[in-house]
Design an enzyme around this catalytic site. Structure first.
Site, PDB file in Angstrom:
ATOM      1  N   GLY A  46      -9.742  -8.640  -0.973  1.00 20.23           N
ATOM      2  CA  GLY A  46      -9.803  -7.546  -0.015  1.00 20.23           C
ATOM      3  C   GLY A  46     -11.141  -6.844  -0.101  1.00 20.23           C
ATOM      4  N   GLN A  51     -16.946  -0.070   0.501  1.00 20.45           N
ATOM      5  CA  GLN A  51     -17.614  -0.936  -0.482  1.00 20.45           C
ATOM      6  C   GLN A  51     -18.900  -1.553   0.042  1.00 20.45           C
ATOM      7  OE1 GLN A  51     -13.802  -3.158  -1.496  1.00 20.45           O
ATOM      8  NE2 GLN A  51     -14.927  -3.164  -3.432  1.00 20.45           N
ATOM      9  N   CYS A  93     -12.199  -5.443  -9.197  1.00 23.43           N
ATOM     10  CA  CYS A  93     -12.732  -4.863  -7.968  1.00 23.43           C
ATOM     11  C   CYS A  93     -14.172  -5.321  -7.823  1.00 23.43           C
ATOM     12  CB  CYS A  93     -12.660  -3.336  -8.063  1.00 23.43           C
ATOM     13  SG  CYS A  93     -13.372  -2.506  -6.631  1.00 23.43           S
ATOM     14  N   LEU A  94     -14.556  -5.726  -6.613  1.00 24.04           N
ATOM     15  CA  LEU A  94     -15.934  -6.190  -6.397  1.00 24.04           C
ATOM     16  C   LEU A  94     -16.950  -5.091  -6.692  1.00 24.04           C
ATOM     17  CD1 LEU A  94     -15.475  -8.238  -3.083  1.00 24.04           C
ATOM     18  CD2 LEU A  94     -15.592  -9.109  -5.425  1.00 24.04           C
ATOM     19  N   HIS A 135      -4.625  -1.206  -3.372  1.00 20.88           N
ATOM     20  CA  HIS A 135      -6.011  -1.164  -3.866  1.00 20.88           C
ATOM     21  C   HIS A 135      -6.990  -0.763  -2.745  1.00 20.88           C
ATOM     22  CE1 HIS A 135      -9.271  -2.799  -6.622  1.00 20.88           C
ATOM     23  NE2 HIS A 135      -9.898  -2.737  -5.469  1.00 20.88           N
ATOM     24  N   GLU A 136      -6.848  -1.391  -1.582  1.00 26.41           N
ATOM     25  CA  GLU A 136      -7.805  -1.117  -0.489  1.00 26.41           C
ATOM     26  C   GLU A 136      -7.587   0.267   0.105  1.00 26.41           C
ATOM     27  OE1 GLU A 136     -10.235  -3.005  -0.560  1.00 26.41           O
ATOM     28  OE2 GLU A 136      -9.253  -4.640  -1.630  1.00 26.41           O
ATOM     29  N   HIS A 139      -9.238   2.719  -1.999  1.00 30.58           N
ATOM     30  CA  HIS A 139     -10.677   2.766  -1.707  1.00 30.58           C
ATOM     31  C   HIS A 139     -10.958   3.728  -0.556  1.00 30.58           C
ATOM     32  CE1 HIS A 139     -12.947  -0.007  -4.150  1.00 30.58           C
ATOM     33  NE2 HIS A 139     -12.136  -1.023  -3.922  1.00 30.58           N
TER      34      HIS A 139
HETATM   35 NI    NI Z   1     -11.857  -2.815  -4.973  1.00 33.56          NI
END
Ligand code: NI
Length: 171
Positions: A46, A51, A93-94, A135-136, A139
């Site tokens: 995701g 991000q 997480c990226l 998670h998203e 964010h």
């Molecule tokens: Ni993330």
């Protein structure tokens, strides 16, 4: 176009993203395509617009994670409507590359969102997809999964990231 991923330490990740009010524009279609491209290039499940430094309530998800046919999902202005059950599993997480920690999430999560045309829909996910929803959406509310860890674990990660920043290895 593949965007650079914004990493922990950038204030945009801690800001609540803004509601999307214009739909079905060429700009929005292009942004979403670029978000998928950026997510796939980084092997993510995701990606939230924050991000890539864009503070708008947009997330893309593909819980197939490269195995089997793609299951692309676009969530615009998403809200969680229901969380059922519990799961604890490792999460990364990226924006916090190189770290993974067990995080408790709902086992089954229902989200209400709008699609690229602004049409509302509801979707329920389980397991990895449920985790990605939470998670998203976190964010988009300015929260990283680190906020779901114990203060001790969070501090260990933050200290290690600070060290990487000093060494110039966290751009
Ligand atoms: Ni993330």
């Amino acid at each position: 176009m593949i965007y650079p991923i914004v990493k922990l330490g950038d204030p945009v990740l801690e800001k609540k993203a803004e509601t999307v009010t214009e739909f079905d524009t060429p700009e929005l279609h292009e942004l979403i395509e670029n978000m998928f491209e950026t997510m796939y290039a980084n092997r993510g499940v995701g990606l939230a617009a924050t991000q890539i430094g864009i503070s708008r309530r947009i997330a893309v998800i593909d819980s197939a994670a490269g195995e089997g046919p793609p299951q692309r999902l676009v969530l615009i202005n998403p809200e969680i409507v229901r969380i059922e059950g519990k799961q604890v599993s490792e999460e990364g997480c990226l924006s916090v590359p190189g770290f993974r920690e067990p995080v408790r999430r709902g086992a089954r999560v229902t989200v209400r969102a709008q699609n690229v045309k602004g049409e509302p829909f509801e979707v329920t996910g389980e397991d990895l997809l449920a985790r990605a929803f939470e998670h998203e959406i976190d964010h988009l509310n300015g929260k990283l999964y680190l906020s779901r860890l114990s203060p001790l674990k969070r501090d260990v990660i933050k200290r290690r990231v600070r060290k990487l920043q000093k060494e110039g290895e966290w751009a």
